[in-house]
Design an enzyme around this catalytic site. Structure first.
Site, short mmCIF file in Angstrom:
data_model
loop_
_atom_site.label_atom_id
_atom_site.label_comp_id
_atom_site.label_asym_id
_atom_site.label_seq_id
_atom_site.Cartn_x
_atom_site.Cartn_y
_atom_site.Cartn_z
N LYS A 1 -35.49 -41.49 10.14
CA LYS A 1 -34.53 -41.87 11.18
C LYS A 1 -34.90 -41.22 12.51
CE LYS A 1 -30.22 -42.21 10.00
NZ LYS A 1 -28.80 -41.90 9.65
N ASP A 2 -35.29 -39.94 12.49
CA ASP A 2 -35.69 -39.27 13.72
C ASP A 2 -36.95 -39.89 14.31
OD1 ASP A 2 -33.58 -37.54 13.64
OD2 ASP A 2 -34.73 -35.80 12.94
N SER B 1 -25.56 -28.65 9.49
CA SER B 1 -25.13 -29.68 10.45
C SER B 1 -23.70 -30.10 10.17
CB SER B 1 -26.06 -30.90 10.35
OG SER B 1 -25.74 -31.84 11.35
N GLU C 1 -31.49 -34.76 42.72
CA GLU C 1 -31.74 -35.69 41.62
C GLU C 1 -30.47 -35.86 40.80
OE1 GLU C 1 -34.35 -37.48 41.13
OE2 GLU C 1 -35.57 -36.59 42.72
N HIS D 1 -29.63 -24.03 11.31
CA HIS D 1 -29.97 -23.96 9.90
C HIS D 1 -29.19 -22.86 9.18
CE1 HIS D 1 -33.50 -26.72 9.29
NE2 HIS D 1 -33.32 -26.80 10.59
#
Length: 397
Positions: free
Chosen positions: A238-239, A214, A282, A210
């Site tokens: 959208k998220d 972005s 893994e 922030h």
């Protein structure tokens, strides 16, 4: 002096006056025209939240004791109400989290999100990735099954290869020469504590994001789009959609593909006198296990695995091109494609036995890894800076 607070101001906002500006900032945060890969951050936060809550529940019933650890995990699965579901969320969550994490890092590599002025965003994200890897490794030991014990033995004893201090450092970390009760207790404390540390680093990562904003993936294209929209409601929707899809895949993994969540050897209690036929970790730790195994020298393997991570931290200074998006950088596009193939190859190699084929494929993938970041990116950046006549990075998308 009258200290009466008008009711209209609200009880909470009057006592925490920073909340309203913070919520306003989060809602109005300007977002460039980003694609669906930018929703992976929200998926990661949801996955971490599920892991955190389920881990707290499991810690209430787990006993970090050599004679009780394996049985306590079995008791969670069979006797604790809904314990099987909570543990499935925890074990399935780590695979979903790392899948989103590696895609998130891959998106950052492809779109050059590590460049100025976003170095702190990139570096804090890599620190978070290392913490996730350490937490996952510590958690992998806790069930105290055959694969947990022997996988941890191989990886921890790699430290012993450090000249001079290796054995002493190993004893200091484990509390004894080999994995035992002291080490198991330490792994449990480490696994539990790192969850809170990761939550703090996530807050730092978001704060850095922030601070700079972005990145814009369109600015290197033929028709750059500099328009911005507020985070809410456009990108919140959208998220939320991406999180719904993520949770649906999560549910499919837990309820329909439970066999993918663990290894058969790990349902057998740890036995230090019987080595499994193939020791494999893994999938999310497999690339670095493959590197350790691909180099004949234990010290060489440790150096190679460590250097593969350190080179990621150096990327903001290795790639100083004014361009960011690999889509419009032909040489970098080729290199990133080869790197992604190499990463998948290392995952497969680490999950399979140490046959000559997989060992040589691991070595080839390691070579691609270092050539892309240490040779191709700096050379491409030099050429692009020379073409544009720029000695510093251009406009930050």
């Amino acid at each position: 002096m009258n200290d009466t607070i008008p009711p209209s101001r609200g009880w909470l906002s009057s006592r925490l006056p920073f909340l309203k500006p913070l919520c306003r900032h989060m809602a109005r945060f300007p977002m460039p025209p980003v694609n669906l890969f930018w929703t992976l951050g929200a998926c990661l936060m949801v996955a971490f939240g599920l892991m955190f809550v389920s881990g707290l529940f499991l810690s209430l019933h787990y006993q970090p004791d050599l004679s009780r650890a394996f049985d306590s995990v079995e008791a969670i699965e069979r006797r604790v109400p809904s314990g099987w579901l909570i543990r499935s969320i925890h074990t399935g969550g780590v695979s979903m989290l790392f899948a989103a994490l590696y895609l998130h890092v891959g998106r950052g590599l492809w779109y050059g999100s590590y460049k100025a002025l976003r170095e702190l965003v990139w570096l804090s994200g890599l620190v978070m990735m290392l913490l996730f890897m350490t937490t996952a490794f510590a958690g992998y030991v806790l069930p105290w099954g055959q694969m947990s014990y022997w996988g941890a033995t191989v990886i921890t004893h790699a430290v012993e290869a450090i000249p001079g201090i290796g054995h002493g450092l190993l004893v200091y970390l484990l509390g004894e020469d080999t994995l035992g009760g002291i080490a198991l207790h330490r792994f449990f404390i480490l696994h539990f504590t790192l969850g809170f540390i990761i939550a703090t680093v996530i807050g730092l990562h978001v704060l850095c994001l922030h601070g700079t904003g972005s990145s814009n993936p369109t600015l290197d294209g033929p028709r750059p789009d500099r328009t911005t929209r507020p985070f809410a409601p456009f990108y919140v929707v959208k998220d939320c959609l991406a999180v719904c899809v993520f949770l649906a895949l999560f549910a499919i993994l837990i309820f329909f593909l439970p066999d993918l969540l663990g290894k058969l050897d790990n349902v057998i209690p740890a036995n230090s006198l019987k080595t499994p036929a193939d020791i494999t970790p893994e999938w999310y730790l497999a690339p670095w296990f493959a590197m350790l195994r691909a180099v004949p020298s234990r010290l060489g393997g440790l150096i190679a695995a460590s250097a593969s991570l350190l080179v990621l931290f150096a990327l903001p200074w290795l790639d100083r091109s004014p361009r960011h998006n690999a889509t419009y950088r032909p040489l970098v596009r080729l290199g990133m494609g080869l790197f992604f193939i190499a990463f998948i190859t290392l995952i497969l190699a680490g999950m399979n036995g140490a046959t000559p084929l997989w060992v040589w494929l691991s070595r080839a993938a390691m070579l691609v890894w270092f050539l892309v970041f240490l040779v191709l990116l700096p050379v491409s950046a030099y050429r692009e800076r020379k073409i544009t006549g720029s000695s510093t990075q251009g406009e930050t998308p």
